[in-house]
Design an enzyme around this catalytic site. Structure first.
Site: not given
Lengths: 291, 291
Positions: A57, A151, A183, A38, A105, A207, A107
């Protein structure tokens, strides 16, 4: 579309929708696994700030988890600009995510298309006095995974830290790992000592902040010396000045770390000059009028 | 409801819905943060196996992230049993998650109700010959966060490991951290040496597996000696027998680790006896007829 009335708006898959519309089934890999990436982009004066940097990014994050983006970056730009226009918002926050799609669902990566989701809404108000007086932060152990340069939608440790900071009277949690600062839960960290700027080096542990990169560019223009440096907890406590950066925080002075006052207890001169340079940059790039 | 036709079914918030129905808005904290916890429960002969254990773990996971469950455990039991009945499935997989609800995106916990989501569907087929011949696993560094005892929706590192295992010809990825085995991407790990069972100790680093606990109970009943022990990579390579356990895998023999054959290359006697005891337990508890 809405006669110029300010509103929040969303986009899902391939169309604009009301922001609260239910569009996601349970079997969606964002919902079940946090399997996506995101970005959050600030809009000033109707213009997205540092949009290209954010989209690049997003592309890097997607690549790091072998996720195919749903759209090219020019297509994403068009959708984001259209969303801002439809929302009639000058000051807004764009949230964009791409998940690995919808499938029963399991993996293993499914052979289904990725899905784009976006919201455009009025920006969260960060009271301006906070950026003038500075905030208190608390140091917490970094319990996150080893790939925080991505991210991703796996944000539970960040949420838990932010909530713990808030519930104990602090504005942000800043992480340390093996005694070294990484961070914040949603920010990068800088210190200034004797007029010189320092921030932890880019690595898999943090990040690569868009605001962080802009600060470095501004520091360079201002002939401020910057150095990437591992910072210990003691380095933070003993710093002349500390500030944190993020798309939402912008440049946020830190005047207290846990029960320790930083410097004079007021935002220092380097922080203030970076903050002013950042605000000027926003104004110049977006033609935002002076507040 | 559907005249006895086998089907998948879902439950969201407070009602049963078709499994593919879009019910979740973008601003949902499972989708945006992985801010929730989950369980997967196997159903044999129409009966959920070890349901109480799974619900107690769901409760523990929720508590660990300060999440309020939406329902009491008896209420959840009723919903799950009703779902199994509506789906008309003998052999099924129940997925249940609870997320911190729906609110405009922000890290801090919102003051909104949590949300329950559930799916009931035919179980993923694990070919029976795999449990007879055993599988190959690969060892990968454990890049996850420090609180893997919480069964949360932050599963990206697990997905990436499982996908990497699959794409390099292995059935499961088993993690090591600082030279010591933790667990698989979706399983616990056991070894047997000279008729004695070993598995890594419960800690914040691994999930307290329901199948793992059942294996310990069965081992005790069978007078097999079990010991919690830190296992090195070398311990795994040199073991007489290795097997992995999970709700879905049940007892899965491991006959190769990376390019190293384990024991004779066939499931060993301890593994086979545990596997048979586990299958008998399922039959006794659920009145499942012999395959």
């Amino acid at each position: 579309m809405n006669g110029g009335i300010r509103m929040s708006i969303a986009f899902y898959k391939d169309q604009f929708i009301p922001v609260n519309q239910a569009v996601i089934p349970i079997d969606e890999r964002g919902h079940q696994f946090g399997d996506g990436v995101y970005e959050v982009i600030r809009v000033y004066n109707g213009k997205p700030f540092l949009l290209e940097e954010h989209l690049l990014r997003l592309e890097s994050s997607a690549k790091a988890i072998q996720l195919q983006l749903t759209h090219t970056l020019p297509e994403l730009t068009t959708i984001i600009l259209e969303g801002i226009k439809l929302a009639h918002l000058d000051d807004a926050e764009v949230y964009v995510d791409v998940t690995r799609g919808i499938a029963p669902r399991a993996h293993l990566f499914p052979d289904v298309p990725s899905v784009l989701a976006m919201t455009v809404r009025p920006t969260r108000i960060i009271p301006d006095h906070l950026r003038k007086t500075g905030v208190k932060i608390t140091l917490l152990p970094d319990e996150r995974w080893t790939n925080c340069y991505i991210k991703s939608l796996n944000l539970l440790p960040n949420l838990l830290a932010k909530q713990r900071a808030f519930s104990t009277g602090y504005y942000e949690a800043v992480f340390y790992k093996e005694g070294l600062i990484t961070e914040g839960s949603s920010s990068n960290v800088f210190i200034a000592n004797q007029g010189k700027l320092y921030s932890p080096p880019l690595s898999k542990k943090i990040l690569p902040g868009i605001t962080r990169a802009k600060v470095l560019e501004l520091a360079d223009r201002m002939s401020l010396t910057f150095q990437e440096a591992e910072l210990s907890i003691q380095d933070l406590h003993g710093a002349d000045e500390v500030f944190i950066t993020s798309t939402t925080y912008e440049i946020m002075p830190v005047v207290q770390i846990d029960d320790q006052t930083i410097g004079t207890g007021l935002p220092g001169p380097v922080t203030v000059s970076i903050k002013e340079a950042y605000e000027n940059e926003i104004k110049q790039v977006t033609n935002k009028s002076l507040a």
